[in-house]
Scaffold this active site. Sequence first.
Site, mmCIF file in Angstrom:
data_model
loop_
_atom_site.group_PDB
_atom_site.id
_atom_site.type_symbol
_atom_site.label_atom_id
_atom_site.label_comp_id
_atom_site.label_asym_id
_atom_site.label_seq_id
_atom_site.Cartn_x
_atom_site.Cartn_y
_atom_site.Cartn_z
ATOM 1 N N ARG A 87 55.837 85.435 -13.754
ATOM 2 C CA ARG A 87 56.526 84.533 -14.696
ATOM 3 C C ARG A 87 57.665 83.791 -13.973
ATOM 4 N NH1 ARG A 87 52.809 86.269 -17.586
ATOM 5 N NH2 ARG A 87 53.004 87.702 -19.352
ATOM 6 N N GLU A 115 48.050 99.509 -29.183
ATOM 7 C CA GLU A 115 47.621 98.146 -28.820
ATOM 8 C C GLU A 115 46.275 98.122 -28.107
ATOM 9 O OE1 GLU A 115 50.308 96.031 -26.190
ATOM 10 O OE2 GLU A 115 49.120 94.207 -26.294
ATOM 11 N N LYS A 134 49.042 96.928 -32.973
ATOM 12 C CA LYS A 134 49.277 95.639 -32.285
ATOM 13 C C LYS A 134 47.947 95.085 -31.791
ATOM 14 C CE LYS A 134 51.914 93.592 -28.483
ATOM 15 N NZ LYS A 134 53.240 93.515 -27.877
ATOM 16 N N SER A 154 50.533 87.869 -28.607
ATOM 17 C CA SER A 154 50.196 86.441 -28.546
ATOM 18 C C SER A 154 49.061 86.191 -27.559
ATOM 19 C CB SER A 154 51.421 85.581 -28.243
ATOM 20 O OG SER A 154 52.039 85.897 -27.028
ATOM 21 N N GLY A 155 48.960 86.978 -26.504
ATOM 22 C CA GLY A 155 47.770 87.017 -25.655
ATOM 23 C C GLY A 155 47.364 85.738 -24.958
ATOM 24 N N GLY A 156 48.293 84.800 -24.782
ATOM 25 C CA GLY A 156 47.928 83.555 -24.104
ATOM 26 C C GLY A 156 47.785 82.380 -25.056
ATOM 27 N N ARG A 165 54.970 86.337 -24.318
ATOM 28 C CA ARG A 165 55.012 84.939 -23.874
ATOM 29 C C ARG A 165 55.406 83.973 -24.986
ATOM 30 N NH1 ARG A 165 49.284 85.617 -21.128
ATOM 31 N NH2 ARG A 165 49.359 87.387 -22.556
HETATM 32 P P1 13P Z 1 51.962 88.616 -25.175
HETATM 33 O O1 13P Z 1 52.489 88.247 -26.546
HETATM 34 O O2 13P Z 1 52.451 87.708 -24.078
HETATM 35 O O3 13P Z 1 50.463 88.801 -25.178
HETATM 36 O O4 13P Z 1 52.599 90.006 -24.812
HETATM 37 C C1 13P Z 1 52.610 90.984 -25.747
HETATM 38 C C2 13P Z 1 52.417 92.302 -25.117
HETATM 39 O O5 13P Z 1 53.245 93.170 -25.251
HETATM 40 C C3 13P Z 1 51.178 92.527 -24.366
HETATM 41 O O6 13P Z 1 51.032 93.875 -24.073
#
Ligand code: 13P
Length: 345
Positions: A33, A184, A226, A268-270, A299
Amino acid sequence: MDIQALNKIALKMVEPGTGILAADESTGTIGKRFESIKTESTYESRRDWREMLFRTSEAMKNHISGVILYDETIRQNAADGTPLVELIKSTDTLPGIKVDMGTTQLAGRPQETITQGLDGLRERLKEYYDLGARFAKWRAVVEISHPDQYVGTTPTIGGIKANTHALGRYAALCQEAGIVPIVEPEVLMGGYHNIDRCQEVTEITLNSLFTELYEQGVKLEGIILKPNMIVAGKKCAQQPSREEIAERTLKVLKNTVPAAVPGIAFLSGGQNNEEATRNLDMMNKIGGFPWKLTYSYGRALQQSALFAWKGQESNYKLAQEAFSHRAKMNSLASTGEWSQDLDKS
Ligand code: 13P
């Protein structure tokens, strides 16, 4: 285990108008990042960046219920010597901790990964509790292979079960330690697959997950789920509308997630900032489900602030404004009150 205490923490994590800041990037990931803003990743620069976020009091006090920290950060002090955990607590925000040790190739299933970190976890959780953590995170990764691939198609049932089993073991250990587990299972959104395939794989994964949680004695009132949203792969030519994403995501969740779960906080995953916000907002506008639906974004909460900051102290205020804005927009989405006009203003 005091399930009432765990339930109280879980409910606070998903209190309407608030959500979770995922600031638990591993040293490798935050390095990438920082590369994007041409900033060197050092112990101090990582501290400065995260301290800036935690000192954004408007966002932290009003829109962030909890922060997921990395091992380095939960032990780190601000520049003036105040522990970062104390900064977070002073805004009435809960400190949390990433406890998985990342992914590695799954033996016997070389195209898939398994998340590591169960060995010694009981002892680590005790230490993290003493350091102030009241919730934890473990991320399992499920990757969908190219739609044209026949040999070596992923995920396999074996790969999914290995990962959901680990999530169940982790969650049981967390609850024993008085820590709320964020569970998650991320179905990745890179790739060429369409939205049908994402829906199918996510449904299988969540079914397997809730079977494991039940079999291992995890109390659903004391967890936060999550998940990913149901979207098409990023490289798929046919991209769904926000209505379709929201409807399909709600359908899968209603089919798989018991009503006892207090809250669902999406990754959010991208997805870009606005997609992540507007899709969450759409689901909350539709309504009609038993859990709170909110954000646990990395992100999508940090990206615009990172580009405003650029590693420069002189941009501190600009970065705080950018973070505050995204936090506010996602807060509105968590109650279905977001609009594009508000976002642009
Ligand atoms: P993102 O929202 O960037 O996907 O990150 C969340 C997260 O904790 C991924 O493990």
